[in-house]
Design a protein around this motif. Sequence first.
Motif, PDB file in Angstrom:
ATOM      1  N   LYS A  61       0.819  -1.215   0.000  1.00  0.00           N
ATOM      2  CA  LYS A  61       0.000   0.000   0.000  1.00  0.00           C
ATOM      3  C   LYS A  61       0.854   1.266   0.000  1.00  0.00           C
ATOM      4  O   LYS A  61       1.927   1.313   0.592  1.00  0.00           O
ATOM      5  N   GLY A  63       1.172   4.583   1.540  1.00  0.00           N
ATOM      6  CA  GLY A  63       0.693   5.317   2.699  1.00  0.00           C
ATOM      7  C   GLY A  63       1.273   6.715   2.714  1.00  0.00           C
ATOM      8  O   GLY A  63       0.721   7.646   2.146  1.00  0.00           O
ATOM      9  N   CYS A  69       5.792   4.995   7.235  1.00  0.00           N
ATOM     10  CA  CYS A  69       4.652   4.272   7.814  1.00  0.00           C
ATOM     11  C   CYS A  69       4.758   2.755   7.682  1.00  0.00           C
ATOM     12  O   CYS A  69       4.135   2.021   8.434  1.00  0.00           O
ATOM     13  N   ALA A  71       3.605   0.824   5.312  1.00  0.00           N
ATOM     14  CA  ALA A  71       2.502   0.162   4.596  1.00  0.00           C
ATOM     15  C   ALA A  71       2.972  -0.493   3.300  1.00  0.00           C
ATOM     16  O   ALA A  71       2.316  -1.410   2.797  1.00  0.00           O
ATOM     17  N   TYR A 126      -5.513  -1.828   6.072  1.00  0.00           N
ATOM     18  CA  TYR A 126      -4.658  -1.115   5.115  1.00  0.00           C
ATOM     19  C   TYR A 126      -3.174  -1.375   5.367  1.00  0.00           C
ATOM     20  O   TYR A 126      -2.398  -1.535   4.430  1.00  0.00           O
ATOM     21  N   CYS A 127      -2.787  -1.435   6.627  1.00  0.00           N
ATOM     22  CA  CYS A 127      -1.373  -1.649   6.939  1.00  0.00           C
ATOM     23  C   CYS A 127      -0.995  -3.114   6.995  1.00  0.00           C
ATOM     24  O   CYS A 127       0.186  -3.448   7.092  1.00  0.00           O
ATOM     25  N   GLN A 131       2.588  -5.082   7.425  1.00  0.00           N
ATOM     26  CA  GLN A 131       2.845  -5.723   8.713  1.00  0.00           C
ATOM     27  C   GLN A 131       3.276  -7.175   8.505  1.00  0.00           C
ATOM     28  O   GLN A 131       4.219  -7.662   9.157  1.00  0.00           O
ATOM     29  N   ASN A 174       6.475  -0.129  11.364  1.00  0.00           N
ATOM     30  CA  ASN A 174       5.173  -0.345  10.728  1.00  0.00           C
ATOM     31  C   ASN A 174       4.069   0.223  11.605  1.00  0.00           C
ATOM     32  O   ASN A 174       3.824  -0.279  12.706  1.00  0.00           O
ATOM     33  N   CYS A 176       0.179   1.236  12.657  1.00  0.00           N
ATOM     34  CA  CYS A 176      -1.208   0.792  12.535  1.00  0.00           C
ATOM     35  C   CYS A 176      -2.090   1.897  13.095  1.00  0.00           C
ATOM     36  O   CYS A 176      -2.138   2.103  14.310  1.00  0.00           O
ATOM     37  N   ARG A 177      -2.769   2.597  12.222  1.00  0.00           N
ATOM     38  CA  ARG A 177      -3.589   3.722  12.681  1.00  0.00           C
ATOM     39  C   ARG A 177      -4.825   3.263  13.443  1.00  0.00           C
ATOM     40  O   ARG A 177      -5.455   4.048  14.148  1.00  0.00           O
TER      41      ARG A 177
END
Length: 208
Positions: A61, A63, A69, A71, A126-127, A131, A174, A176-177
């Motif tokens: 992804k 990000g 981030c 991602a 998303y992450c 991860q 990494n 994770c929001r």
Amino acid sequence: MAHPSEPPPRPAHGTPGQGAAGETRSPVSVRVNGTLHDLDLDHRVTLLDALREHLDLTGAKKGCDHGQCGACTVLVDGRRANSCLLFAVTLDGCAVTTVEGLAGPDGALHPLQRAFIEQDAFQCGYCTPGQLCSAVGALREAAAGDPSRVTAAGARAGAAALTAQEIQERLSGNLCRCGAYPAIVRAVAGAAADAAALRTGADADVIV
């Protein structure tokens, strides 16, 4: 001789793709998830964009696009890397594994994928691809004895013990929001006991 007030002559530029002076594209051969791809790419194309825009592998992804981030994390020659920071043309001859290549050739989920499901280690998801790839890399690094910042000096011989603190430190790149960190740590800790977690489907399914 040019008059001092005249601007210096402008350097000649070659046609894009022709001649070293104006070269903007290069061929690159990269093995992605076990399959060899021959690409012709603009030098500015990142690995992340090559995967998503040229190979339709959208697991990694985009990000932050600044390497902050995680991602976009993938494995390059077995080690984790932020694909948004790598120019694809620099990876000629390399092997790349994305989240799509973690599962076995028969479609069986990777031990980490199963553990993430069992521990509910994601929310929006998303992450999660980043991860997962980062966790594979972290397990490999720990198994190889690569220390982290929190590894005790006296314990740096042989495989590192994957305590919760070790896992947190090794996966700290990494984000994770959604805040699924406790479940992610449990998932990685649970999968660490499975030797198969160090391997990926792409390792076993190499296609020429």
